[in-house]
Enzyme design. Structure first.
Site, PDB file in Angstrom:
ATOM      1  N   PHE A 122      -7.329   6.963   2.344  1.00 41.96           N
ATOM      2  CA  PHE A 122      -7.723   5.723   1.666  1.00 41.96           C
ATOM      3  C   PHE A 122      -8.703   4.963   2.555  1.00 41.96           C
ATOM      4  O   PHE A 122      -9.050   5.415   3.651  1.00 41.96           O
ATOM      5  CB  PHE A 122      -6.485   4.851   1.365  1.00 41.96           C
ATOM      6  CG  PHE A 122      -5.801   4.326   2.592  1.00 41.96           C
ATOM      7  CD1 PHE A 122      -4.931   5.119   3.320  1.00 41.96           C
ATOM      8  CD2 PHE A 122      -6.018   3.023   3.039  1.00 41.96           C
ATOM      9  CE1 PHE A 122      -4.309   4.638   4.470  1.00 41.96           C
ATOM     10  CE2 PHE A 122      -5.400   2.535   4.185  1.00 41.96           C
ATOM     11  CZ  PHE A 122      -4.538   3.351   4.892  1.00 41.96           C
ATOM     12  N   GLY A 123      -9.133   3.816   2.079  1.00 39.91           N
ATOM     13  CA  GLY A 123     -10.004   2.941   2.882  1.00 39.91           C
ATOM     14  C   GLY A 123     -11.266   3.654   3.350  1.00 39.91           C
ATOM     15  O   GLY A 123     -11.966   4.295   2.576  1.00 39.91           O
ATOM     16  N   TYR A 124     -11.524   3.577   4.652  1.00 42.33           N
ATOM     17  CA  TYR A 124     -12.749   4.130   5.243  1.00 42.33           C
ATOM     18  C   TYR A 124     -12.589   5.611   5.623  1.00 42.33           C
ATOM     19  O   TYR A 124     -13.478   6.166   6.286  1.00 42.33           O
ATOM     20  CB  TYR A 124     -13.125   3.326   6.489  1.00 42.33           C
ATOM     21  CG  TYR A 124     -13.480   1.874   6.225  1.00 42.33           C
ATOM     22  CD1 TYR A 124     -14.797   1.481   5.979  1.00 42.33           C
ATOM     23  CD2 TYR A 124     -12.493   0.880   6.223  1.00 42.33           C
ATOM     24  CE1 TYR A 124     -15.122   0.150   5.751  1.00 42.33           C
ATOM     25  CE2 TYR A 124     -12.804  -0.454   5.990  1.00 42.33           C
ATOM     26  CZ  TYR A 124     -14.116  -0.814   5.759  1.00 42.33           C
ATOM     27  OH  TYR A 124     -14.437  -2.127   5.525  1.00 42.33           O
ATOM     28  N   ASN A 182       0.835  -1.202   0.000  1.00 43.68           N
ATOM     29  CA  ASN A 182       0.000   0.000   0.000  1.00 43.68           C
ATOM     30  C   ASN A 182       0.877   1.262   0.000  1.00 43.68           C
ATOM     31  O   ASN A 182       1.508   1.603   1.003  1.00 43.68           O
ATOM     32  CB  ASN A 182      -0.904  -0.042   1.248  1.00 43.68           C
ATOM     33  CG  ASN A 182      -1.871   1.115   1.308  1.00 43.68           C
ATOM     34  OD1 ASN A 182      -1.574   2.207   0.841  1.00 43.68           O
ATOM     35  ND2 ASN A 182      -3.023   0.880   1.914  1.00 43.68           N
ATOM     36  N   LYS A 183       0.910   1.958  -1.134  1.00 37.70           N
ATOM     37  CA  LYS A 183       1.794   3.123  -1.283  1.00 37.70           C
ATOM     38  C   LYS A 183       1.405   4.248  -0.322  1.00 37.70           C
ATOM     39  O   LYS A 183       2.250   4.998   0.144  1.00 37.70           O
ATOM     40  CB  LYS A 183       1.744   3.626  -2.727  1.00 37.70           C
ATOM     41  CG  LYS A 183       2.395   2.682  -3.707  1.00 37.70           C
ATOM     42  CD  LYS A 183       2.698   3.400  -5.027  1.00 37.70           C
ATOM     43  CE  LYS A 183       3.434   2.486  -5.986  1.00 37.70           C
ATOM     44  NZ  LYS A 183       2.574   1.417  -6.544  1.00 37.70           N
ATOM     45  N   ASN A 184       0.101   4.368  -0.034  1.00 33.74           N
ATOM     46  CA  ASN A 184      -0.356   5.395   0.917  1.00 33.74           C
ATOM     47  C   ASN A 184       0.251   5.179   2.288  1.00 33.74           C
ATOM     48  O   ASN A 184       0.647   6.124   2.961  1.00 33.74           O
ATOM     49  CB  ASN A 184      -1.880   5.343   1.074  1.00 33.74           C
ATOM     50  CG  ASN A 184      -2.581   6.061  -0.040  1.00 33.74           C
ATOM     51  OD1 ASN A 184      -2.524   7.283  -0.130  1.00 33.74           O
ATOM     52  ND2 ASN A 184      -3.223   5.298  -0.907  1.00 33.74           N
ATOM     53  N   HIS A 193      -4.554   5.653  14.486  1.00 28.40           N
ATOM     54  CA  HIS A 193      -4.166   4.337  14.978  1.00 28.40           C
ATOM     55  C   HIS A 193      -2.758   3.965  14.521  1.00 28.40           C
ATOM     56  O   HIS A 193      -1.882   3.657  15.315  1.00 28.40           O
ATOM     57  CB  HIS A 193      -5.190   3.323  14.447  1.00 28.40           C
ATOM     58  CG  HIS A 193      -5.563   3.569  13.005  1.00 28.40           C
ATOM     59  ND1 HIS A 193      -6.201   4.717  12.604  1.00 28.40           N
ATOM     60  CD2 HIS A 193      -5.330   2.874  11.868  1.00 28.40           C
ATOM     61  CE1 HIS A 193      -6.362   4.698  11.295  1.00 28.40           C
ATOM     62  NE2 HIS A 193      -5.831   3.600  10.812  1.00 28.40           N
ATOM     63  N   ASP A 251      -1.225  -4.551  10.768  1.00 30.85           N
ATOM     64  CA  ASP A 251      -2.563  -4.979  10.365  1.00 30.85           C
ATOM     65  C   ASP A 251      -3.547  -4.093  11.112  1.00 30.85           C
ATOM     66  O   ASP A 251      -3.353  -3.797  12.297  1.00 30.85           O
ATOM     67  CB  ASP A 251      -2.799  -6.455  10.698  1.00 30.85           C
ATOM     68  CG  ASP A 251      -3.909  -7.026   9.820  1.00 30.85           C
ATOM     69  OD1 ASP A 251      -3.879  -6.807   8.593  1.00 30.85           O
ATOM     70  OD2 ASP A 251      -4.829  -7.669  10.354  1.00 30.85           O
ATOM     71  N   THR A 252      -4.547  -3.634  10.385  1.00 28.87           N
ATOM     72  CA  THR A 252      -5.498  -2.675  10.949  1.00 28.87           C
ATOM     73  C   THR A 252      -6.907  -3.164  10.752  1.00 28.87           C
ATOM     74  O   THR A 252      -7.220  -3.792   9.729  1.00 28.87           O
ATOM     75  CB  THR A 252      -5.321  -1.297  10.250  1.00 28.87           C
ATOM     76  OG1 THR A 252      -4.041  -0.779  10.583  1.00 28.87           O
ATOM     77  CG2 THR A 252      -6.385  -0.302  10.682  1.00 28.87           C
TER      78      THR A 252
HETATM   79  P1  IMP Z   1      -4.557  -3.000   6.619  1.00 28.10           P
HETATM   80  O1  IMP Z   1      -4.418  -4.158   7.528  1.00 28.10           O
HETATM   81  O2  IMP Z   1      -3.728  -1.819   7.054  1.00 28.10           O
HETATM   82  O3  IMP Z   1      -4.407  -3.351   5.166  1.00 28.10           O
HETATM   83  O4  IMP Z   1      -6.042  -2.467   6.788  1.00 28.10           O
HETATM   84  C1  IMP Z   1      -7.171  -3.250   6.492  1.00 28.10           C
HETATM   85  C2  IMP Z   1      -8.251  -2.352   5.935  1.00 28.10           C
HETATM   86  O5  IMP Z   1      -8.618  -1.388   6.941  1.00 28.10           O
HETATM   87  C3  IMP Z   1      -7.811  -1.527   4.720  1.00 28.10           C
HETATM   88  O6  IMP Z   1      -8.061  -2.201   3.536  1.00 28.10           O
HETATM   89  C4  IMP Z   1      -8.678  -0.314   4.832  1.00 28.10           C
HETATM   90  O7  IMP Z   1      -9.943  -0.575   4.279  1.00 28.10           O
HETATM   91  C5  IMP Z   1      -8.839  -0.143   6.318  1.00 28.10           C
HETATM   92  N1  IMP Z   1      -7.863   0.839   6.841  1.00 28.10           N
HETATM   93  C6  IMP Z   1      -6.640   0.605   7.387  1.00 28.10           C
HETATM   94  N2  IMP Z   1      -6.052   1.745   7.760  1.00 28.10           N
HETATM   95  C7  IMP Z   1      -6.914   2.719   7.422  1.00 28.10           C
HETATM   96  C8  IMP Z   1      -6.849   4.141   7.544  1.00 28.10           C
HETATM   97  O8  IMP Z   1      -5.891   4.754   8.030  1.00 28.10           O
HETATM   98  N3  IMP Z   1      -7.921   4.799   7.076  1.00 28.10           N
HETATM   99  C9  IMP Z   1      -9.011   4.187   6.536  1.00 28.10           C
HETATM  100  N4  IMP Z   1      -9.098   2.883   6.384  1.00 28.10           N
HETATM  101  C10 IMP Z   1      -8.063   2.148   6.834  1.00 28.10           C
END
Ligand code: IMP
Length: 193
Positions: free
Chosen positions: A148-150, A9-11, A176, A68-69
């Site tokens: 990005f994402g939410y 994820n480049k962001n 976070h 992981d988020t």
């Molecule tokens: P990841 O484990 O960081 O890839 O996060 C899993 C999913 O949570 C991502 O595909 C996004 O949909 C969402 N996500 C993670 N971090 C963020 C953020 O900072 N803002 C918004 N959505 C996020």
């Protein structure tokens, strides 16, 4: 010090690069020639962070960290949680994920939610975990174009804007991942001294 951030994820690489002092060089997966989609098969954030960090350490023999988020929505019993990326399906489509969440919350009064990040660091034969939480609420509609994402539907506590409306420097301070990353960076800085 060179250290791999196990993400495509480049962001995220961009956000983290801004937080790291110059003497710590962050290498992306592309930089080390890793184009694999690392399977996230655990049912916890911690488990998935460990899987990703261990994949890089095992296959590339490099120090590495992985995050992981999840977005945990109170009135949905913590969903989408560990499935946040794939909430609306395997295609990991942020627009579809947001639509699904807005529909799920349509008649809910309680819109409280929090992002949680877990970082697993593999360094010098040791594994350490760092975490960060951003509390807030899900807005009824999308606003903002950054991030990005939410981000367009998440309004952090104490702010009147969504993450997608806030400058990246502010998001980094309160997010976070920013908080978990700060713990990681403080640790790396101490190691360097
Ligand atoms: P990841 O484990 O960081 O890839 O996060 C899993 C999913 O949570 C991502 O595909 C996004 O949909 C969402 N996500 C993670 N971090 C963020 C953020 O900072 N803002 C918004 N959505 C996020």
């Amino acid at each position: 010090m060179e250290i791999v951030f196990a993400t495509h994820n480049k962001n995220k690489v961009y956000e983290v690069q801004l937080l790291v002092p110059e003497h710590i060089k962050i290498l992306s997966l592309e930089t080390i020639g890793c184009y694999d989609e690392i399977p996230e098969t655990a049912d916890t954030l911690e488990g998935n962070a460990k899987i990703k960090a261990d994949f890089v350490t095992k296959n590339y023999k490099l120090p590495c960290f992985a995050d992981d988020t999840g977005l945990l929505v109170a009135s949905l019993n913590g969903a989408p949680g560990v499935l946040s990326a794939r909430y609306a399906g395997a295609q990991k489509d942020s627009e579809a994920n947001m639509e699904k969440l807005l529909v799920a919350l349509k008649n809910k009064e309680n819109r409280k939610a929090r992002f949680e990040t877990v970082i697993a660091l593999n360094l010098n034969g040791q594994q350490l975990l760092f975490n960060g939480i951003a509390s807030g609420e899900i807005t009824p509609t999308k606003s903002g174009t950054k991030g990005f994402g939410y981000d367009p539907i998440f309004k952090p506590e104490g702010y009147e804007s969504t993450f997608a409306e806030l400058p990246v420097e502010i998001k980094n301070k309160i997010s976070h991942r920013g908080k978990a990353m700060k713990k990681l960076i403080d640790y790396l800085n101490k190691m360097e001294k």
